[in-house]
Scaffold this motif. Structure first.
Motif, PDB file in Angstrom:
ATOM      1  N   VAL A   1       7.115  22.206   1.783  1.00 19.36           N
ATOM      2  CA  VAL A   1       6.071  21.469   2.514  1.00 19.36           C
ATOM      3  C   VAL A   1       4.768  22.243   2.365  1.00 19.36           C
ATOM      4  CG1 VAL A   1       7.677  20.446   4.182  1.00 19.36           C
ATOM      5  CG2 VAL A   1       6.558  22.625   4.712  1.00 19.36           C
ATOM      6  N   PRO A   2       3.629  21.547   2.394  1.00 22.90           N
ATOM      7  CA  PRO A   2       2.356  22.243   2.223  1.00 22.90           C
ATOM      8  C   PRO A   2       1.962  23.058   3.451  1.00 22.90           C
ATOM      9  CG  PRO A   2       1.995  19.900   2.653  1.00 22.90           C
ATOM     10  CD  PRO A   2       3.470  20.077   2.490  1.00 22.90           C
ATOM     11  N   VAL A   3       1.373  24.235   3.207  1.00 22.98           N
ATOM     12  CA  VAL A   3       0.741  25.029   4.256  1.00 22.98           C
ATOM     13  C   VAL A   3      -0.762  24.870   4.047  1.00 22.98           C
ATOM     14  CG1 VAL A   3       0.458  27.298   5.295  1.00 22.98           C
ATOM     15  CG2 VAL A   3       2.655  26.660   4.278  1.00 22.98           C
ATOM     16  N   ARG A   4      -1.412  24.174   4.950  1.00 23.64           N
ATOM     17  CA  ARG A   4      -2.809  23.791   4.760  1.00 23.64           C
ATOM     18  C   ARG A   4      -3.768  24.837   5.305  1.00 23.64           C
ATOM     19  NH1 ARG A   4      -1.056  17.872   6.822  1.00 23.64           N
ATOM     20  NH2 ARG A   4      -0.112  17.140   4.867  1.00 23.64           N
ATOM     21  N   ALA A   5      -5.028  24.679   4.951  1.00 20.04           N
ATOM     22  CA  ALA A   5      -6.069  25.596   5.438  1.00 20.04           C
ATOM     23  C   ALA A   5      -6.043  25.621   6.965  1.00 20.04           C
ATOM     24  CB  ALA A   5      -7.439  25.147   4.933  1.00 20.04           C
ATOM     25  N   GLY A   6      -6.143  26.812   7.519  1.00 18.92           N
ATOM     26  CA  GLY A   6      -6.136  26.954   8.971  1.00 18.92           C
ATOM     27  C   GLY A   6      -4.747  26.990   9.572  1.00 18.92           C
ATOM     28  N   GLU A   7      -3.702  26.998   8.731  1.00 21.19           N
ATOM     29  CA  GLU A   7      -2.328  27.044   9.213  1.00 21.19           C
ATOM     30  C   GLU A   7      -1.667  28.371   8.841  1.00 21.19           C
ATOM     31  OE1 GLU A   7      -1.114  22.315   9.194  1.00 21.19           O
ATOM     32  OE2 GLU A   7      -0.581  23.533   7.451  1.00 21.19           O
ATOM     33  N   VAL A   8      -0.663  28.741   9.609  1.00 15.37           N
ATOM     34  CA  VAL A   8       0.089  29.977   9.395  1.00 15.37           C
ATOM     35  C   VAL A   8       1.560  29.620   9.197  1.00 15.37           C
ATOM     36  CG1 VAL A   8       0.758  32.192  10.419  1.00 15.37           C
ATOM     37  CG2 VAL A   8      -1.513  31.223  10.898  1.00 15.37           C
ATOM     38  N   PRO A   9       2.218  30.160   8.152  1.00 15.08           N
ATOM     39  CA  PRO A   9       3.655  29.929   8.041  1.00 15.08           C
ATOM     40  C   PRO A   9       4.405  30.728   9.103  1.00 15.08           C
ATOM     41  CG  PRO A   9       2.929  31.421   6.309  1.00 15.08           C
ATOM     42  CD  PRO A   9       1.697  30.970   7.031  1.00 15.08           C
ATOM     43  N   VAL A  10       5.233  30.039   9.868  1.00 17.51           N
ATOM     44  CA  VAL A  10       5.994  30.677  10.936  1.00 17.51           C
ATOM     45  C   VAL A  10       7.483  30.491  10.627  1.00 17.51           C
ATOM     46  CG1 VAL A  10       6.435  30.773  13.419  1.00 17.51           C
ATOM     47  CG2 VAL A  10       4.132  30.255  12.580  1.00 17.51           C
ATOM     48  N   PHE A  11       8.261  31.569  10.776  1.00 15.35           N
ATOM     49  CA  PHE A  11       9.650  31.578  10.321  1.00 15.35           C
ATOM     50  C   PHE A  11      10.606  31.814  11.495  1.00 15.35           C
ATOM     51  CE2 PHE A  11       6.870  32.973   6.938  1.00 15.35           C
ATOM     52  CZ  PHE A  11       7.316  32.267   5.831  1.00 15.35           C
ATOM     53  N   TRP A  12      11.606  30.938  11.573  1.00 17.50           N
ATOM     54  CA  TRP A  12      12.644  31.072  12.589  1.00 17.50           C
ATOM     55  C   TRP A  12      13.987  31.381  11.927  1.00 17.50           C
ATOM     56  CZ3 TRP A  12       8.476  27.909  13.311  1.00 17.50           C
ATOM     57  CH2 TRP A  12       7.867  27.901  14.587  1.00 17.50           C
ATOM     58  N   ALA A  13      14.825  32.157  12.587  1.00 13.87           N
ATOM     59  CA  ALA A  13      16.185  32.371  12.101  1.00 13.87           C
ATOM     60  C   ALA A  13      16.866  31.014  11.940  1.00 13.87           C
ATOM     61  CB  ALA A  13      16.967  33.247  13.080  1.00 13.87           C
ATOM     62  N   CYS A  14      17.734  30.894  10.941  1.00 15.52           N
ATOM     63  CA  CYS A  14      18.281  29.584  10.563  1.00 15.52           C
ATOM     64  C   CYS A  14      19.801  29.623  10.479  1.00 15.52           C
ATOM     65  CB  CYS A  14      17.684  29.168   9.213  1.00 15.52           C
ATOM     66  SG  CYS A  14      18.284  27.575   8.611  1.00 15.52           S
ATOM     67  N   GLY A  15      20.417  28.542  10.936  1.00 14.00           N
ATOM     68  CA  GLY A  15      21.869  28.416  10.904  1.00 14.00           C
ATOM     69  C   GLY A  15      22.444  28.174   9.531  1.00 14.00           C
ATOM     70  N   VAL A  16      21.611  28.099   8.509  1.00 10.22           N
ATOM     71  CA  VAL A  16      22.120  28.061   7.135  1.00 10.22           C
ATOM     72  C   VAL A  16      22.549  29.465   6.701  1.00 10.22           C
ATOM     73  CG1 VAL A  16      21.453  27.613   4.714  1.00 10.22           C
ATOM     74  CG2 VAL A  16      20.885  25.976   6.479  1.00 10.22           C
ATOM     75  N   THR A  17      22.239  30.470   7.515  1.00 12.90           N
ATOM     76  CA  THR A  17      22.636  31.843   7.199  1.00 12.90           C
ATOM     77  C   THR A  17      24.104  31.950   6.785  1.00 12.90           C
ATOM     78  OG1 THR A  17      20.902  32.808   8.592  1.00 12.90           O
ATOM     79  CG2 THR A  17      22.835  34.177   8.142  1.00 12.90           C
ATOM     80  N   PRO A  18      25.067  31.286   7.468  1.00 15.66           N
ATOM     81  CA  PRO A  18      26.459  31.390   7.025  1.00 15.66           C
ATOM     82  C   PRO A  18      26.683  30.963   5.575  1.00 15.66           C
ATOM     83  CG  PRO A  18      26.390  30.518   9.237  1.00 15.66           C
ATOM     84  CD  PRO A  18      24.966  30.564   8.752  1.00 15.66           C
ATOM     85  N   GLN A  19      25.843  30.043   5.071  1.00 20.06           N
ATOM     86  CA  GLN A  19      26.012  29.643   3.677  1.00 20.06           C
ATOM     87  C   GLN A  19      25.603  30.778   2.740  1.00 20.06           C
ATOM     88  OE1 GLN A  19      24.672  25.672   2.746  1.00 20.06           O
ATOM     89  NE2 GLN A  19      24.988  24.980   4.849  1.00 20.06           N
ATOM     90  N   ALA A  20      24.538  31.487   3.100  1.00 19.28           N
ATOM     91  CA  ALA A  20      24.154  32.654   2.307  1.00 19.28           C
ATOM     92  C   ALA A  20      25.221  33.736   2.409  1.00 19.28           C
ATOM     93  CB  ALA A  20      22.807  33.185   2.794  1.00 19.28           C
TER      94      ALA A  20
END
Length: 262
Positions: A212-231
């Protein structure tokens, strides 16, 4: 179909009949969604310990009895073999199949784990007028493997996976406050800003989901994810592990607010 306002039971019925095969963000709004991980009983204790040691990426909502596909705590009339839109089958750490039910893969010594999903707090973000880009774009949330190690438990070890949502700079503090109220579904972000710090080289190329696009004036924010078990499955290589396909969650009967804290 107005899937946003349907009940969990109605949604699960559509899924069971293969009439709804799509990511579940924005489906049955107000009801808690869950990630799925299924293992044979011999590995279940070690995985339970892994989840307890890593509550941010793997917050436990329910664990089934061995051989049972019924999540009695969160949806006692559901069947985890048929009630998710799409599943992934891993053998020896390799993805070997993606299916809409797991009836032919189910064995009588399997234990299913339902883990909290960040889709749950998205409605709270929207209510606070904080945009959720993948809902706007009608696509799956982008997810990335990181260099953040999970705490080892038995044979289970590997990197945390995170989901990313671009947040307007003026809303970042509020986004942290809002999502912190939902510790059972990943809670507050694990990282804000520069992706390279957590091992993400190219934010336009997620390991799971859609960019998805990160537009001007936006900050990428990261949350822990339940897909972790797949990794973790790719890292540990258990004989057999079944998970949800990324973004294709289980819809529980529990309301989001039941997992919120003041």
């Amino acid at each position: 179909m107005d899937v946003a306002n349907m009940s969990p039971a109605e949604i699960r019925q559509l899924i069971r009949q293969n009439q709804l095969i799509r990511p579940t963000s924005g489906v049955a709004n107000g009801f808690t969604q869950a990630n799925l991980a299924i293992l044979k009983k011999e590995l279940a204790f070690e995985f339970l310990l892994f989840c307890q040691r890593n509550p941010k990426p793997c917050p436990i909502l329910d664990v089934t009895e061995p051989g049972s596909a019924v999540p009695t705590l969160v949806a006692p009339n559901a069947d985890l073999r048929t009630d998710l839109p799409k599943y992934r089958i891993y053998r020896e750490g390799n993805l070997v199949d993606e299916v809409t039910d797991i009836l032919k893969y189910w064995e009588d010594d399997m234990v299913a784990f339902l883990l909290g999903c960040s889709f749950t707090f998205e409605q709270a973000l929207l209510k606070n007028k904080i945009p959720v880009r993948h809902i706007e774009e009608n696509c799956n949330v982008p997810m990335y493997k990181t260099n953040i190690p999970c705490v080892k438990a038995g044979r289970f070890e590997g990197p945390m996976v995170v989901s990313m949502r671009p947040i307007p700079q003026k809303d970042v503090v509020r986004a942290v406050q809002v999502t912190s109220r939902f510790p059972a579904v990943h809670g507050a972000p694990v990282h804000i800003g520069t992706p390279a710090v957590i091992g993400i080289d190219d934010i336009s190329k997620p390991d799971f989901g859609d960019p998805v696009p990160v537009r001007a004036g936006e900050v990428p924010v990261f949350w822990a994810c339940g897909v972790t078990p797949q990794a973790i499955a790719m890292h540990v290589k258990p004989e057999l592990m079944i998970t949800h396909a990324p973004g294709h969650m289980f819809i529980t009967d529990k309301r989001d607010e039941e997992f919120a804290v003041l």
